[in-house]
Each structure stands twice: as structure tokens, then as C-alpha cells.
Design an enzyme around this catalytic site. Structure first.
Site: not given
Ligand code: NAD
Ligand code: 0WE
Length: 259
Positions: A153, A160
Site C-alpha cells: 500500500y 491516507k
Molecule cells: P474507484 O476507482 O472506483 O474510485 C477512485 C476514483 O478516483 C475514480 O472515480 C477516479 O476517477 C477518481 N480519480 C482518480 N484521479 C482523479 C483525479 N485526478 N480527479 C478526479 N477524480 C480522480 O475506487 P474506490 O475503491 O471506489 O476508491 C474510492 C476511495 O475509496 C479512494 O479514496 C480509496 O482510497 C478509498 N478506499 C478504497 C478501498 C477499497 O478497498 N476499494 C478501501 C478503503 C478506502
Molecule cells: O485506496 C485503495 C486503492 C487506491 C489506489 C489504487 C490504484 C490501482 C491502480 C490508488 N492508485 C491506484 N493506481 C493504479 O494505477 N485501497 C484501499 C485498495 C487497496 O489498494 C491496495 C491495497 C488495498 C486494500 C494496494 C496494495 C495493498 C492493499
């Protein structure tokens, strides 16, 4: 519970997005929704989703560009006058920075991750303030990697940690205006942002085996928590990180045979 409230939602990329889960929950509680997406190519996905919830405000905004932020909030003001809820569900780091060693993160990669994933919360919140004269609620998304080392991560964990501190400082600034700022710390969900991570499925399995509730977190779980933070039930909660993680974060150790 959210009838008469307007929510501006950033971060829907597709129907797996956490922002989409939040949009559905806010809609179910009667909120009027407005959407902003980050890349021109996403419009064809986001527009039909938004329209399915009765929304017709669907605007492009790359959060690295101050001009685009100004434009989307000017359009929001023109269309709605005021808003009540701001949802920030945006994060990005270069793929090469989500593998290998954190110590190898470049200056540019570090800056990009923090610009998109952290500074954007501050920039969007500042732009939203004049549209929230009667108070409001800002909700962002964080992850456990902010506080404990989650392999790979890396720079996102550091971003974060900064995001969670940003929530506290914003909460202090905006409290007097009746604007609350909170984060949801979600367990792993297989979204677009997670699909690129190698071994994510195994990671989710291990999560569910260790979490007290022994299950995965769903978009509906996150939506319900976001609707709570957006609404009157959380009127005395600000600057907080709310764990929606099946209890994962409370665990210290697991028995060897379950780990
Ligand atoms: P997602 O890919 O569906 O959403 C990420 C969004 O960020 C996308 O809509 C993308 O277009 C947007 N984005 C990236 N760069 C951008 C920019 N320059 N301008 C505007 N928008 C931009 O994935 P997600 O998992 O729904 O992520 C949403 C949030 O949840 C993130 O902050 C992620 O860190 C957080 N999160 C995700 C998880 C997980 O396991 N998926 C867990 C905890 C927190
Ligand atoms: O916040 C996230 C993911 C955020 C994310 C994911 C990507 C993948 C594609 C940010 N940037 C990128 N850029 C890319 O090009 N999470 C909480 C999901 C997540 O991501 C991980 C996790 C978990 C959980 C990455 C490594 C280990 C665990």
C-alpha cells in the site's frame, strides 16, 4: 432522512465504485444528487448511472486542476444554489508505487499521490464552503494502511495518514460554520482501484478470516455509514474516522491456525 438535501459526489468511475454505493444510499434516503467524474472517458459510464438515480448534473473535474474545481463549483452554485453534502471518494498513486519497497517512492510519485488523494479534499472542501451557508457534511474515504503497514500500500498509506489528519484540521476550521468533516475507513472492496492490485482476492480472503464479523465489507455497508455521516444522526460527530471494516482494525493477533 435526507429529503431536501443536495449531495455533490466525486469519485464514481463505475458501478463498483465506493462513491456509487454512497450515491445509492443517499438517494434511498431522499437526497438530490450531483456527480463529478475525473476523466473524460468515464462520462459514458457515469452518466447512465447518475441518470438512473434521477441526477442530471454530471460534470468533469480533474482535481489536480484548480480551474476545473472552480468551474464545477460555479456550475453547482448556478444549478443548486447551495449544497448540504460533499462526498470525496478519490485516490490515486502511480501503479509502480503500489508494489515493491516504499523507500523507493520517487519525489514525483509521492507528490502525485498526495495531490490527488489528499490536497483534493482540502481544495474541494474550501470550494464547497460558500455553498454550505446552513452547515453541511463532508465525507471522505480512508483505509487501515494509514495507521499500520499494509505491504504494497506504500505511498497510499502515507497519503491516507495525511488525509485523516486533514479531516481533523478541516473539522476544526469548519466546525464554527456547522460543517462537519469525517472519514470512513473501509475494509477492502474489489473496485476499479483495487482490481489492479495483484493478490487482492487473497488479501480479501485473509481479511474476512481475521475480521471479527468473518465477512467482506459491501458497498451497501459503506453507503449506510456515509448516509449516517451525511445526516442529522451524526450531528455531534466531526473530525472522526469511522471504521466500516467488520471489526478488522481492533484485532492484535490471530490464532496461528486461522491466520
Ligand atoms: P474507484 O476507482 O472506483 O474510485 C477512485 C476514483 O478516483 C475514480 O472515480 C477516479 O476517477 C477518481 N480519480 C482518480 N484521479 C482523479 C483525479 N485526478 N480527479 C478526479 N477524480 C480522480 O475506487 P474506490 O475503491 O471506489 O476508491 C474510492 C476511495 O475509496 C479512494 O479514496 C480509496 O482510497 C478509498 N478506499 C478504497 C478501498 C477499497 O478497498 N476499494 C478501501 C478503503 C478506502
Ligand atoms: O485506496 C485503495 C486503492 C487506491 C489506489 C489504487 C490504484 C490501482 C491502480 C490508488 N492508485 C491506484 N493506481 C493504479 O494505477 N485501497 C484501499 C485498495 C487497496 O489498494 C491496495 C491495497 C488495498 C486494500 C494496494 C496494495 C495493498 C492493499
Amino acid at each position: 432522512m435526507l429529503a431536501g438535501k443536495t449531495a455533490l459526489i466525486f469519485g464514481v468511475a463505475n458501478d463498483h465504485s465506493i462513491a456509487w454505493g454512497i450515491a445509492q444510499a443517499l438517494h434511498a434516503e431522499g437526497a438530490t444528487l450531483a456527480f463529478s467524474y475525473g476523466l473524460p472517458t468515464l462520462e459514458k459510464r457515469v452518466r447512465p448511472l447518475a441518470e438512473s438515480l434521477g441526477a442530471d448534473f454530471i460534470e468533469l473535474c480533474d482535481v489536480t486542476d484548480d480551474t476545473q474545481i472552480d468551474t464545477v463549483f460555479a456550475k453547482t452554485k448556478e444549478r443548486f444554489g447551495t449544497i448540504d453534502i460533499l462526498v470525496h471518494a478519490i485516490a490515486f498513486a502511480n501503479r509502480e508505487d503500489l508494489a515493491g519497497r516504499f523507500v523507493d517512492t520517487s519525489r514525483a510519485g509521492f507528490a502525485l499521490a498526495h495531490d490527488i488523494s489528499v490536497y483534493s479534499l482540502l481544495a474541494l472542501t474550501r470550494a464547497a464552503m460558500p455553498l454550505m451557508p446552513n452547515g453541511g457534511s463532508v465525507v471522505t474515504m480512508t483505509y487501515y494502511g494509514a495507521e499500520k503497514v499494509v505491504p504494497s500500500y506504500n505511498v497510499m498509506g502515507v497519503a491516507k495518514a495525511s488525509l485523516e489528519a486533514t479531516v481533523r484540521y478541516l473539522a476544526n476550521d469548519l466546525g464554527p460554520e456547522g460543517i462537519r468533516v469525517n472519514a470512513i475507513s473501509a475494509g477492502p472492496i474489489r473496485t476499479l482501484a483495487a482490481s489492479g492490485i495483484s493478490g487482492f482476492r487473497d488479501y480479501q480472503k485473509s481479511f474476512a478470516s481475521k475480521a471479527p464479523l468473518r465477512k467482506q465489507v459491501t458497498l451497501a455497508d459503506i453507503g449506510a455509514a456515509a448516509a449516517f455521516l451525511a445526516g442529522p444522526g451524526s450531528g455531534a460527530i466531526t473530525g472522526e474516522t469511522l471504521y466500516v471494516d467488520c471489526g478488522y482494525n481492533i484485532m492484535g493477533m490471530q490464532p496461528l491456525d486461522e491466520a
